[in-house]
Scaffold this motif. Structure first.
Motif: not given
Length: 471
Positions: A141-146, A178-189, A194-203
Motif C-alpha cells: 500500500s505504501t509503495a503503491t502510494l509512493s 479487480h486491483v487492490h483497494s489500496s489503489i483507491d486509498k492511494g488516489i485519495k491520499i 477517487v472519482n478520477n480512477l477509471v476502471r478498465i473492463p476485464v476479459d
C-alpha cells in the motif's frame, strides 16, 4: 528489568516460541470469541506500578493467545498468507535487539548496504531488468502510494510538491476493477480524487483488456483530462488474474503515463523461471512491487519496491534539513528519500536471513510444493459434481462455489456464504471469499509456510461434510 532477568526471560520466551512453532496446528485457526471478550479482561486503566514479567507473560498466554487468529497455522487458507519462518523470526529478534534507525547510510551503514544488495539479489532472481533498483518499504500500500505520488510529481515537474494544487488539474488513473483497494486509498491520499480512477473492463479471465485501456485514455484526452498513471496487476487480490503487462507498458509509454505493476502476492512466483513470462514487457514500465511477507516466508512487514528510474522517486520525497545532511550524501543511498517514512526499520536483515537459509533452490522447492497442492485441490473440485471454479488457477488461489439449477443466483450466493461460514466456525480451517461477476465464491489460498497435503485433504473433507449437511 535487570540484565540477568532479561537473559532468563529471553530463554523462556525462545522456548515458548519454539514450542509454538511445533504445536501451532493444534490451536484453532480462528478464536471462538465475541467482540469485547478480550477488551473486558484488560483493566480499564494502566498500572501505576510496574508488574512482574511472570504476570505479564501469564496474561499473554491466558488472555491474548486465546483471542488470536493464527496466521501461521497450516490450515490458514484465507486472504493471502502473511508467512514467517524460523530464520526470519531469528532476524526479527536481532533487529529488535539492535534497535537501529535506518533512515540514512550514516545512521546504519550496514543496513543501507545490505538493503541495496538483497534488493539486487531479488531483482536478478525474479528476472527483473538489471538496470532497475529496489528499496524496502513496509507494505505494498505504501509503495503503491509512493508510485502514484511520483507519477504526479514527474508529470507536473514537482510543481504540486512546491505549490500545491491550483484547482485546474484533471488527472486520471487507470486500473481494472479487480486491483487492490489500496489503489483507491492511494488516489485519495494523493489528492487526485477517487472519482478520477477509471476502471478498465476485464476479459473472461478477469485480466485488463488493453484495447479498452487505450480507448479510455483517448476518450479522456479528448475530454480534457490528463492521464497520469496506470496500475496493472500481476495477480489480482480476488482471483490472481494477470494483466497483460507488455501491452499495457506499450500503451503507457505511448502516452507518457507512469505504469506501476502490483505483484504484491503473486510476484514471489517469479522466483520460478517457469513463471517469469508473466512479466514480459515490464522493462517499459516504471515500477513494480511485491511482498516477501506474503509468500516468501518473511515476517510481516516487508515489501520490495523496484523502479526503472528511481531518481523520480527520490526527487519526489527528498527533503534534507540541515541536521540530516552529511558529507557522504552524494556517494550513498539515503533510503529515507526513497519513500514516505523518515524512520526505517532494518527489514533487509530478515530478507538476508531467509534467502541465505533457504537458498533460491529451497525457496523454489517450497513454492512448487504449494503450487502442486493447489493443483491437487483443483482436481478434487473439478471432479465433484455441482462445484465450479470461476477463475483460472494461475498460481495457488482457487475460486470455487457450489452451483445447481434449482436455485437463483441470489440463493446460490447465500448458500455459498453459509457454507463457508459453517466450515470456518469449526475453527479447524479458515477460508475467505470474493465476488466474481456478482457470484459469491470461496477463495482457497494454499501458501502457508508449513502446509502439507494432510492439511489440504482435511480441509477438503470439512468442506464436503458441511456441504452434505446443507444439501
Amino acid at each position: 528489568m535487570k540484565k540477568e532477568d532479561f537473559r532468563a526471560y529471553a530463554h523462556e520466551l525462545v522456548d515458548w516460541m519454539a514450542d509454538y512453532l511445533e504445536e501451532k496446528e493444534n490451536y484453532p485457526v480462528t478464536p471462538n470469541i465475541q467482540p469485547k471478550d478480550i477488551f473486558n479482561q484488560i483493566p480499564s486503566s494502566a498500572p501505576e506500578k510496574g508488574e512482574s514479567f511472570e504476570n505479564i507473560f501469564r496474561d499473554f498466554k491466558e488472555i491474548i493467545l486465546p483471542g488470536m487468529t493464527h496466521w501461521q497455522h497450516p490450515s490458514f487458507f484465507a486472504y493471502f498468507p502473511a508467512n514467517n519462518s524460523e530464520p526470519s523470526i531469528l532476524a526479527e529478534m536481532l533487529m529488535s535487539t539492535l534497535g537501529a534507525q535506518c533512515m540514512s547510510w550514516l545512521t546504519s551503514p550496514a543496513a543501507t548496504e545490505l538493503e541495496e544488495r538483497v534488493c539486487d539479489w531479488l531483482r536478478d532472481a525474479k528476472g527483473i531488468d538489471s538496470n532497475w533498483k529496489g528499496v524496502i518499504h513496509d507494505t505494498a500500500s505504501t509503495a503503491t502510494l509512493s508510485a502514484i505520488l511520483t507519477a504526479r510529481e514527474k508529470a507536473t515537474q514537482y510543481n504540486i510538491n512546491e505549490n500545491g494544487f491550483n484547482g485546474n488539474e484533471k488527472f486520471r488513473v487507470y486500473s481494472s476493477a479487480h486491483v487492490h483497494s489500496s489503489i483507491d486509498k492511494g488516489i485519495k491520499i494523493a489528492g487526485l480524487g477517487v472519482n478520477n480512477l477509471v476502471r478498465i473492463p476485464v476479459d473472461e479471465n478477469f485480466a485488463m483488456i488493453p484495447e479498452e485501456l487505450e480507448k479510455a485514455i483517448q476518450r479522456d484526452l479528448k475530454d480534457g483530462f490528463r492521464p497520469l498513471c496506470v496500475v496493472s496487476a500481476l495477480g489480482t487480490t480476488s482471483s490472481t488474474a494477470v494483466d497483460p503487462i507488455g501491452k499495457i507498458s506499450q500503451i503507457s509509454q505511448k502516452h507518457g503515463i507512469w505504469h506501476h505493476i502490483d505483484a504484491a502476492f503473486a510476484g514471489t512466483a517469479l522466483l520460478l523461471p517457469e513463471f517469469q513470462h508473466h512479466i514480459k514487457g515490464h522493462e517499459l514500465a516504471d515500477s513494480y512491487v511485491f511482498n516477501p511477507h506474503k509468500w516468501m516466508f518473511t515476517n510481516f512487514d516487508c515489501t520490495v519496491f523496484f523502479l526503472r528510474e528511481p531518481q523520480y522517486l527520490v526527487n519526489t520525497f527528498s527533503l534534507t534539513p540541515e541536521y540530516l545532511k552529511t558529507q557522504l550524501d552524494a556517494e550513498v543511498n539515503n533510503y529515507r528519500d526513497w519513500g514516505i517514512q523518515l524512520g526505517r526499520r532494518f527489514r533487509a536483515l530478515k530478507l538476508w536471513f531467509v534467502i541465505r537459509s533457504y537458498g533460491l533452490e529451497g525457496l523454489r522447492e517450497k513454492l512448487r510444493k504449494h503450487l502442486q497442492l493447489a493443483r491437487l485441490a483443483q482436481s478434487w473440485i473439478e471432479s465433484e459434481s455441482n462445484l465450479e471454479i470461476l477463475a483460472p488457477v494461475n498460481f495457488n488461489t482457487i475460486c470455487f462455489r457450489h452451483v445447481d439449477s434449482q436455485h437463483s443466483e441470489e440463493e446460490l450466493n447465500r448458500f455459498n456464504e453459509t457454507w463457508m461460514a459453517r466450515v470456518n466456525a469449526s475453527g479447524k480451517v479458515f477460508f475467505s471469499h470474493t465476488k466474481l461477476d456478482g457470484k459469491y465464491v470461496i477463495r482457497w489460498v494454499i501458501g502457508q509456510t508449513d502446509v502439507e497435503e494432510k492439511h489440504v485433504s482435511h480441509a477438503w473433507g470439512l468442506l464436503m461434510e458441511e456441504r452434505r449437511k446443507l444439501l
